[in-house]
Write a protein that holds these residues in place. Structure first.
Motif, short mmCIF file in Angstrom:
data_model
loop_
_atom_site.label_atom_id
_atom_site.label_comp_id
_atom_site.label_asym_id
_atom_site.label_seq_id
_atom_site.Cartn_x
_atom_site.Cartn_y
_atom_site.Cartn_z
N ARG A 1 18.48 -62.89 98.57
CA ARG A 1 19.64 -62.28 99.20
C ARG A 1 20.53 -61.60 98.15
NH1 ARG A 1 21.83 -66.53 103.79
NH2 ARG A 1 19.89 -66.60 105.05
N TYR A 2 21.35 -60.69 98.66
CA TYR A 2 22.34 -60.02 97.81
C TYR A 2 23.73 -60.47 98.26
CZ TYR A 2 18.81 -56.85 95.95
OH TYR A 2 17.71 -56.33 95.32
N ILE A 3 24.53 -60.85 97.27
CA ILE A 3 25.92 -61.25 97.53
C ILE A 3 26.84 -60.19 96.95
CG2 ILE A 3 27.70 -62.97 97.08
CD1 ILE A 3 25.53 -65.07 96.89
N ILE A 4 27.75 -59.70 97.80
CA ILE A 4 28.73 -58.70 97.36
C ILE A 4 30.12 -59.26 97.60
CG2 ILE A 4 29.56 -56.34 97.60
CD1 ILE A 4 26.92 -55.55 98.79
N VAL A 5 30.95 -59.21 96.57
CA VAL A 5 32.32 -59.70 96.65
C VAL A 5 33.26 -58.52 96.45
CG1 VAL A 5 34.05 -61.24 95.66
CG2 VAL A 5 31.66 -61.95 95.77
N PHE A 6 34.23 -58.37 97.36
CA PHE A 6 35.22 -57.30 97.30
C PHE A 6 36.59 -57.91 97.01
CE2 PHE A 6 31.82 -55.80 99.98
CZ PHE A 6 31.66 -54.48 99.63
N LEU A 7 37.31 -57.32 96.06
CA LEU A 7 38.64 -57.81 95.68
C LEU A 7 39.66 -56.69 95.84
CD1 LEU A 7 40.54 -59.96 94.39
CD2 LEU A 7 39.87 -59.03 92.16
N ASP A 8 40.73 -56.97 96.57
CA ASP A 8 41.82 -55.99 96.72
C ASP A 8 42.56 -55.89 95.39
OD1 ASP A 8 43.96 -54.45 97.35
OD2 ASP A 8 44.69 -55.69 99.01
N GLN A 9 42.28 -54.80 94.65
CA GLN A 9 42.89 -54.67 93.32
C GLN A 9 44.23 -53.94 93.37
OE1 GLN A 9 40.13 -52.46 90.85
NE2 GLN A 9 41.07 -50.50 91.43
N SER A 10 44.61 -53.42 94.55
CA SER A 10 45.89 -52.72 94.64
C SER A 10 47.06 -53.64 94.34
CB SER A 10 46.05 -52.08 96.03
OG SER A 10 46.04 -53.08 97.03
N ILE A 11 46.93 -54.89 94.75
CA ILE A 11 48.01 -55.86 94.47
C ILE A 11 48.11 -56.10 92.97
CG2 ILE A 11 48.80 -58.22 94.88
CD1 ILE A 11 47.34 -58.15 97.55
N LEU A 12 46.96 -56.19 92.32
CA LEU A 12 46.97 -56.45 90.88
C LEU A 12 47.47 -55.25 90.09
CD1 LEU A 12 43.50 -58.24 90.63
CD2 LEU A 12 45.74 -59.28 90.81
N MET A 13 47.14 -54.04 90.59
CA MET A 13 47.53 -52.84 89.87
C MET A 13 48.95 -52.39 90.21
SD MET A 13 44.78 -52.35 88.15
CE MET A 13 45.03 -50.73 87.43
N ALA A 14 49.53 -52.95 91.29
CA ALA A 14 50.88 -52.53 91.71
C ALA A 14 51.91 -52.75 90.62
CB ALA A 14 51.27 -53.28 92.98
N GLU A 15 51.80 -53.87 89.91
CA GLU A 15 52.75 -54.16 88.85
C GLU A 15 52.68 -53.11 87.74
OE1 GLU A 15 53.83 -57.74 85.68
OE2 GLU A 15 52.38 -58.08 87.29
N SER A 16 51.45 -52.68 87.43
CA SER A 16 51.29 -51.66 86.40
C SER A 16 51.87 -50.33 86.84
CB SER A 16 49.81 -51.50 86.04
OG SER A 16 49.29 -52.71 85.52
#
Length: 413
Positions: free
Chosen positions: A143-158
């Motif tokens: 099987r293939y496992i794909i993980v998606f992470l909302d990076q907009s929250i992390l980049m908002a501070e920058s």
């Protein structure tokens, strides 16, 4: 001149501040974005180790932080918004995990998973509903496992840091420029005093020197009346004339430095150029020089008529003095390509001009040995010409090509 010095001082100081601010803001922003990206990678690494399904009982081992990577805690991993999916080798979604996301529906998760699988890349970014998600993909068994992470929250501070830094930089630059404009007069005050004293000295010395020259000239004339003209009296009269011209040129240059009141307006400079050309024609013929012209009619430029005539006289006189024997002197006047302004070019033959430093020709009292022939000058005329052109908000250049030196004056319309 002092206004020009002041403007350059303000411009250079402001440019230096801009360079410093851009360097500081750029460095801080780069460090902030790099740190945020490292945090994204660190969170994705933890999620991939746990196959995209974090439980409170999961064995979470935060990576060792460095000076550019944020410190992760076991509890802090649950603050991020992410989702994951499992796909078969053909790219069909088998299951999804959306327990840590609220804004992405199941159908969108299926579509994003299939799109990421079709890219055949183990990592990347994908956009959904104007939000950027970073993803990782790995194969586990069949099987293939794909993980998606909302990076907009992390980049908002920058992004916020960048906006604040730019705003602070702009405000700082405006305040700095304002203070600089206010204080620049004091900064150049020593130059103002020195320039004023220099002008007063030249003016006073010039007038004081005229008195003994007048006396010497009168005595020479009396001697000629009693004893007749001799080689000695001729030499005295030549030197008196030479000193008188030097004094007059110095006083004229000083007055130009005081920014005289000029009546700068749209003027037909073709007529003025023709008139001055005709006045020098006999002088050139006496010097056995060949004179030619190409003066376009009805050329207008924003100049003071009297000072423009003086400019043409200076350039023609310079060409007459320093042209090669039996050489060619030419005058060209035409409109600029856009038709708003004029270009005046005065050229003369100058066989030995290939190795001359033309950047110094407009310096006061500068004289190039190879450039000055038996007809002497004082190195003031071209400096006066440059001052006049600057007052016209124009530009003057000295160029050398095909055995000729060309003085090119560009004037505004």
């Amino acid at each position: 001149m002092l206004k020009t010095v002041r403007r350059k001082f303000i411009a250079i100081s402001t440019l230096a501040l801009v360079i410093v601010l851009v360097t500081i803001i750029g460095s801080i922003s780069f460090a902030s974005f790099y740190r945020s990206k490292q945090e994204v990678n660190a969170v994705l690494t933890i999620l991939m180790k746990n196959n995209g399904q974090l439980q409170r009982s999961a064995n979470i081992t935060p990576p060792q932080p460095n000076w550019m990577q944020p410190r992760q805690s076991r509890e802090g991993i649950f603050q991020y918004r992410f989702f994951s999916s499992q796909l078969d080798p053909q790219g069909n979604v088998l299951s999804i995990n959306d327990s840590h996301i609220e804004t992405v529906p199941d159908g969108a998760i299926n579509n994003l998973s299939e799109l990421a699988f079709q890219r055949r890349r183990s990592r990347g970014t994908i956009s959904y509903n104007r939000t950027l998600y970073a993803y990782r993909m790995k194969k586990v068994h069949n099987r293939y496992i794909i993980v998606f992470l909302d990076q907009s929250i992390l980049m908002a501070e920058s992004h916020d840091l960048l906006r604040i830094a730019v705003l602070v930089g702009i405000v700082s630059m405006v305040l700095y420029t304002f203070v600089l404009v206010v204080l620049s007069k004091k900064a150049i005050q020593p130059l103002v005093i020195a320039e004023k004293r220099q002008r007063e000295f030249i003016s006073n010395a010039g007038h004081e020197l005229k008195t003994p020259l007048t006396v010497i000239s009168a005595n020479t004339e009396m001697q000629e009346l009693t004893s007749g003209e001799t080689e000695l009296t001729r030499s005295n009269k030549d030197q008196i004339g030479r000193l008188t011209r030097l004094i007059n040129n110095l006083i004229s240059l000083t007055r130009l430095g005081e920014r005289p009141d000029m009546n700068i307006e749209a003027t037909d400079i073709s007529t003025i150029t023709e008139k001055n050309y005709d006045a020098f024609e006999n002088v050139m013929k006496q010097s056995k020089l060949h004179l030619s012209k190409d003066i376009e009619p009805q050329v207008t430029a924003a100049v003071d008529a009297n000072y423009y005539a003086e400019l043409v006289n200076i350039l023609l006189d310079n060409a007459n003095k320093y042209c090669d024997k039996d050489g060619q002197v030419s005058v060209h006047l035409h409109k600029t390509k856009r038709g708003k302004g004029a270009v005046l070019t005065v050229s003369n033959s100058f066989a030995q001009g290939a190795d001359v430093d033309y950047s110094k020709f407009f310096e006061r009292f500068y004289r190039e040995d190879t450039a000055h022939q038996q007809k002497g000058g004082f190195g003031i005329g071209l400096s006066m010409a440059q001052r006049i052109v600057n007052d016209f908000n124009g530009r003057i250049q000295a160029k050398y090509s095909n055995g000729q030196i060309n003085f090119v004056v560009t004037l505004r319309g």
